[in-house]
Design an enzyme around this catalytic site. Structure first.
Site, PDB file in Angstrom:
ATOM      1  N   GLU A   9     -61.233   5.371 -19.564  1.00  0.00           N
ATOM      2  CA  GLU A   9     -59.827   5.151 -19.199  1.00  0.00           C
ATOM      3  C   GLU A   9     -59.467   6.067 -18.036  1.00  0.00           C
ATOM      4  OE1 GLU A   9     -55.391   6.211 -20.894  1.00  0.00           O
ATOM      5  OE2 GLU A   9     -56.964   5.772 -22.358  1.00  0.00           O
ATOM      6  N   LYS A  49     -52.462   2.370 -29.374  1.00  0.00           N
ATOM      7  CA  LYS A  49     -52.673   3.770 -29.030  1.00  0.00           C
ATOM      8  C   LYS A  49     -51.616   4.583 -29.781  1.00  0.00           C
ATOM      9  CE  LYS A  49     -52.381   6.980 -25.122  1.00  0.00           C
ATOM     10  NZ  LYS A  49     -52.495   7.104 -23.656  1.00  0.00           N
ATOM     11  N   ARG A  72     -52.448   8.694 -12.701  1.00  0.00           N
ATOM     12  CA  ARG A  72     -51.660   9.909 -12.465  1.00  0.00           C
ATOM     13  C   ARG A  72     -51.925  10.522 -11.100  1.00  0.00           C
ATOM     14  NH1 ARG A  72     -52.194  13.040 -18.327  1.00  0.00           N
ATOM     15  NH2 ARG A  72     -51.666  11.240 -19.625  1.00  0.00           N
TER      16      ARG A  72
END
Length: 203
Positions: free
Chosen positions: A37, A125, A41
């Site tokens: 993943e 999640k 950011r």
């Protein structure tokens, strides 16, 4: 096969230098963790996803920190094979559902989980895992919501991951410890591979 069943740990990575993306992915795959993943950011995150998708086909690369419709479109266009959001809105989950790729919507409360279950989504999640209650919280959820499975992420370390993985409603965990910033900066791919190998052996 479910995204939650491909590996015990999904590396959650922040890439500052796009040139590290491919060797990092190769080291993680060599260590036994093929699901990666890449969080959105940094300015180079989408390019990193594209490079991994193009040059490391044995990796299943996805995009994390999905917050907007634009994030979804750009990530899928770059080659992301799954999407992960820190939380979920109705609009966002509808867009992820229409994206054509696997996704893990984020939730941290019982009400959020139940709202997603109403939409037929039972793999989520759990974020931020440690701050939101950790192992005891997930144990409590297993009673009233036994058909829901989670990938807890946030504050989990190699020494606490086994406690999560022992729970029946946890398929895998997300971890940032596998790609330390200093290892990426130094190009220490042997260290990354070793950390991945240790994580792959947790289950």
């Amino acid at each position: 096969m479910s995204l939650l069943d491909l590996a015990p740990v999904i590396p959650v990575v922040v890439i500052e230098d796009v040139e590290t993306a491919v060797p990092m992915a190769r080291a993680l795959v060599a260590g036994g963790l093929p699901v990666i993943e890449v969080t959105l950011r940094t300015p180079v995150a989408r390019e990193a996803i594209a490079r991994i998708a193009d040059e490391v086909p044995e990796a299943m690369v996805g995009a994390g920190t999905i917050r907007t419709h634009d994030d979804i479109a750009a990530s899928v266009s770059a080659g992301a094979r799954f999407l992960v959001s820190p939380g979920t809105t109705l609009s966002l989950v509808e867009a992820m559902d229409s994206s054509g790729v696997a996704y893990l919507p984020g939730a941290s409360t019982v009400s959020e989980v139940m709202a997603l279950v109403e939409r037929g989504i039972k793999e989520l999640k759990f974020f931020p895992a440690e701050a939101a209650g950790g192992v005891p919280y997930l144990k409590a959820l297993a009673g009233p919501l036994p058909d829901v499975r989670f990938c807890p992420t946030g504050g989990i370390r190699v020494n606490t991951a086994p406690d999560y993985l022992a729970l029946p409603n946890v398929g895998c965990v997300g971890g940032t410890w596998l790609t330390p910033a200093d290892a990426l900066a130094a190009g220490d791919w042997g260290r990354v591979e070793k950390l991945a190998s240790e994580a792959a052996a947790l289950r």
